[in-house]
Design a protein around this motif. Structure first.
Motif, PDB file in Angstrom:
ATOM      1  N   ARG A 169      58.928  30.908  25.351  1.00  0.00           N
ATOM      2  CA  ARG A 169      58.364  30.629  26.681  1.00  0.00           C
ATOM      3  C   ARG A 169      58.080  29.138  26.875  1.00  0.00           C
ATOM      4  N   ILE A 170      59.101  28.345  26.590  1.00  0.00           N
ATOM      5  CA  ILE A 170      58.989  26.895  26.749  1.00  0.00           C
ATOM      6  C   ILE A 170      59.235  26.565  28.216  1.00  0.00           C
ATOM      7  N   ARG A 171      58.178  26.257  28.935  1.00  0.00           N
ATOM      8  CA  ARG A 171      58.279  26.031  30.369  1.00  0.00           C
ATOM      9  C   ARG A 171      58.243  24.550  30.759  1.00  0.00           C
ATOM     10  N   THR A 172      57.788  23.691  29.851  1.00  0.00           N
ATOM     11  CA  THR A 172      57.682  22.263  30.167  1.00  0.00           C
ATOM     12  C   THR A 172      59.058  21.606  30.153  1.00  0.00           C
ATOM     13  N   PRO A 173      59.461  20.942  31.235  1.00  0.00           N
ATOM     14  CA  PRO A 173      60.781  20.304  31.293  1.00  0.00           C
ATOM     15  C   PRO A 173      61.014  19.311  30.157  1.00  0.00           C
ATOM     16  N   ILE A 174      59.957  18.569  29.792  1.00  0.00           N
ATOM     17  CA  ILE A 174      60.109  17.574  28.724  1.00  0.00           C
ATOM     18  C   ILE A 174      60.413  18.249  27.397  1.00  0.00           C
ATOM     19  N   ALA A 175      59.689  19.328  27.095  1.00  0.00           N
ATOM     20  CA  ALA A 175      59.906  20.049  25.840  1.00  0.00           C
ATOM     21  C   ALA A 175      61.315  20.637  25.782  1.00  0.00           C
ATOM     22  N   ARG A 176      61.770  21.166  26.895  1.00  0.00           N
ATOM     23  CA  ARG A 176      63.126  21.718  26.941  1.00  0.00           C
ATOM     24  C   ARG A 176      64.159  20.621  26.696  1.00  0.00           C
ATOM     25  N   GLY A 177      63.956  19.478  27.337  1.00  0.00           N
ATOM     26  CA  GLY A 177      64.891  18.379  27.174  1.00  0.00           C
ATOM     27  C   GLY A 177      64.957  17.871  25.750  1.00  0.00           C
ATOM     28  N   VAL A 178      63.795  17.699  25.129  1.00  0.00           N
ATOM     29  CA  VAL A 178      63.750  17.228  23.737  1.00  0.00           C
ATOM     30  C   VAL A 178      64.426  18.241  22.810  1.00  0.00           C
ATOM     31  N   LEU A 179      64.208  19.504  23.078  1.00  0.00           N
ATOM     32  CA  LEU A 179      64.821  20.569  22.275  1.00  0.00           C
ATOM     33  C   LEU A 179      66.338  20.448  22.267  1.00  0.00           C
ATOM     34  N   PHE A 180      66.938  20.366  23.453  1.00  0.00           N
ATOM     35  CA  PHE A 180      68.399  20.333  23.543  1.00  0.00           C
ATOM     36  C   PHE A 180      68.979  19.006  23.072  1.00  0.00           C
ATOM     37  N   GLY A 181      68.345  17.888  23.447  1.00  0.00           N
ATOM     38  CA  GLY A 181      68.876  16.585  23.084  1.00  0.00           C
ATOM     39  C   GLY A 181      68.813  16.290  21.600  1.00  0.00           C
ATOM     40  N   THR A 182      67.744  16.719  20.952  1.00  0.00           N
ATOM     41  CA  THR A 182      67.573  16.444  19.529  1.00  0.00           C
ATOM     42  C   THR A 182      68.443  17.353  18.666  1.00  0.00           C
ATOM     43  N   SER A 183      68.645  18.576  19.100  1.00  0.00           N
ATOM     44  CA  SER A 183      69.362  19.542  18.262  1.00  0.00           C
ATOM     45  C   SER A 183      70.852  19.642  18.562  1.00  0.00           C
ATOM     46  N   ALA A 184      71.260  19.364  19.807  1.00  0.00           N
ATOM     47  CA  ALA A 184      72.663  19.606  20.165  1.00  0.00           C
ATOM     48  C   ALA A 184      73.304  18.454  20.927  1.00  0.00           C
ATOM     49  N   HIS A 185      72.757  17.243  20.784  1.00  0.00           N
ATOM     50  CA  HIS A 185      73.308  15.983  21.319  1.00  0.00           C
ATOM     51  C   HIS A 185      73.870  16.103  22.744  1.00  0.00           C
ATOM     52  N   SER A 186      75.102  15.607  22.988  1.00  0.00           N
ATOM     53  CA  SER A 186      75.622  15.526  24.356  1.00  0.00           C
ATOM     54  C   SER A 186      75.883  16.895  24.976  1.00  0.00           C
ATOM     55  N   ALA A 187      76.343  17.854  24.160  1.00  0.00           N
ATOM     56  CA  ALA A 187      76.551  19.211  24.673  1.00  0.00           C
ATOM     57  C   ALA A 187      75.211  19.825  25.072  1.00  0.00           C
ATOM     58  N   GLY A 188      74.198  19.579  24.263  1.00  0.00           N
ATOM     59  CA  GLY A 188      72.867  20.073  24.589  1.00  0.00           C
ATOM     60  C   GLY A 188      72.327  19.423  25.846  1.00  0.00           C
ATOM     61  N   THR A 189      72.663  18.139  26.032  1.00  0.00           N
ATOM     62  CA  THR A 189      72.220  17.440  27.235  1.00  0.00           C
ATOM     63  C   THR A 189      72.867  18.036  28.481  1.00  0.00           C
ATOM     64  N   SER A 190      74.144  18.347  28.375  1.00  0.00           N
ATOM     65  CA  SER A 190      74.824  19.006  29.495  1.00  0.00           C
ATOM     66  C   SER A 190      74.160  20.339  29.820  1.00  0.00           C
ATOM     67  N   LYS A 191      73.772  21.057  28.765  1.00  0.00           N
ATOM     68  CA  LYS A 191      73.090  22.339  28.967  1.00  0.00           C
ATOM     69  C   LYS A 191      71.714  22.115  29.581  1.00  0.00           C
ATOM     70  N   ALA A 192      71.034  21.062  29.151  1.00  0.00           N
ATOM     71  CA  ALA A 192      69.703  20.762  29.674  1.00  0.00           C
ATOM     72  C   ALA A 192      69.752  20.490  31.174  1.00  0.00           C
ATOM     73  N   PHE A 193      70.821  19.834  31.637  1.00  0.00           N
ATOM     74  CA  PHE A 193      70.962  19.546  33.059  1.00  0.00           C
ATOM     75  C   PHE A 193      71.090  20.828  33.885  1.00  0.00           C
ATOM     76  N   GLU A 194      71.511  21.926  33.234  1.00  0.00           N
ATOM     77  CA  GLU A 194      71.582  23.201  33.951  1.00  0.00           C
ATOM     78  C   GLU A 194      70.181  23.728  34.251  1.00  0.00           C
ATOM     79  N   PHE A 195      69.193  23.318  33.448  1.00  0.00           N
ATOM     80  CA  PHE A 195      67.809  23.712  33.695  1.00  0.00           C
ATOM     81  C   PHE A 195      67.184  22.844  34.783  1.00  0.00           C
ATOM     82  N   GLY A 196      67.575  21.548  34.822  1.00  0.00           N
ATOM     83  CA  GLY A 196      67.011  20.653  35.817  1.00  0.00           C
ATOM     84  C   GLY A 196      67.270  19.197  35.465  1.00  0.00           C
ATOM     85  N   GLU A 197      67.048  18.308  36.426  1.00  0.00           N
ATOM     86  CA  GLU A 197      67.311  16.889  36.205  1.00  0.00           C
ATOM     87  C   GLU A 197      66.352  16.285  35.193  1.00  0.00           C
TER      88      GLU A 197
END
Length: 225
Positions: A169-197
């Motif tokens: 239940r990670i609802r904070t945009p910052i936490a979601r972004g850090v999760l994807f960017g740190t663990s899955a680099h550019s592909a994770g970043t692309s996925k993060a953009f699907e959640f929001g800017e």
């Protein structure tokens, strides 16, 4: 020359089609990062196209990978105030993620009785491909194998990441972004953009910081392990 032009055009075509299907289906395993390479492998085998000629035709795509990564700075600039307000929490989270990624990769390799070269190739798997290959080379790993591990990590991250977000239940945009960017680099970043800017912007800076930290500290941390 004909094969090189064909390789470039068919790669772009496959990616566009796969991306369209992915947007329609909204199913993570249909991501273009996975389906496009599979289609290209089948094509090369069926058409008997040498990989060297294919790579020669698509080298320009690889060249633009680094400028594309830099382009992630645009949404970061747009959300700079939010970044400045939460920079300390982000840095601590990213440093923790990088440390765990390196240590986990090393000891998982040890538990699986992999040779040292293979283990060193796995260590930088959680950062973007160009930098990961440089880190692998500095460690004495195999950069080509590292690229494979980076792709596997990306696919795992964008598949499991949304599940983790929902389960925890990670609802904070910052936490979601850090999760994807740190663990899955550019592909994770692309996925993060699907959640929001905001998620995408935070993932961008997380990816960059994680890559820089790994680049400078992995050569010193791995020998200690």
């Amino acid at each position: 020359m004909v094969i090189e032009i064909f390789s470039f055009c068919v790669t772009i075509f496959f990616f566009i089609v796969c991306r369209w299907i992915y947007k329609k289906a909204k199913f993570d395993l249909l991501t273009p990062i996975l389906i496009t390479p599979l289609l290209l492998v089948v094509l090369l085998l069926v058409a008997h196209i040498p990989y060297g000629e294919y790579r020669s035709g698509t080298s320009i795509i690889t060249y633009f990978l680094q400028p594309a990564t830099v382009a992630f700075a645009v949404p970061l600039y747009q959300n700079f105030q939010l970044l400045r307000k939460n920079i300390m929490e982000m840095v601590v989270s990213i440093l923790s993620g990088v440390f765990i990624a390196i240590v986990a990769a090393y000891f998982i390799g040890k538990l699986m009785h992999l040779n040292l070269t293979l283990i060193k190739s796995m260590v930088p798997k959680s950062i973007t491909t160009p930098i990961a290959m440089d880190v692998s080379n500095a460690l004495g790993g195999n950069p080509t194998l590292t690229a494979v591990f980076v792709i596997i990590t990306a696919l795992t991250g964008i598949t499991i990441g949304p599940i983790v977000v929902r389960m925890l239940r990670i609802r904070t945009p910052i936490a979601r972004g850090v999760l994807f960017g740190t663990s899955a680099h550019s592909a994770g970043t692309s996925k993060a953009f699907e959640f929001g800017e905001v998620e995408g912007a935070m993932s961008s800076i997380s990816m960059i910081i994680a890559a820089i930290v790994t680049l400078f500290f992995a050569p010193y941390l791995v020998p200690v392990l």
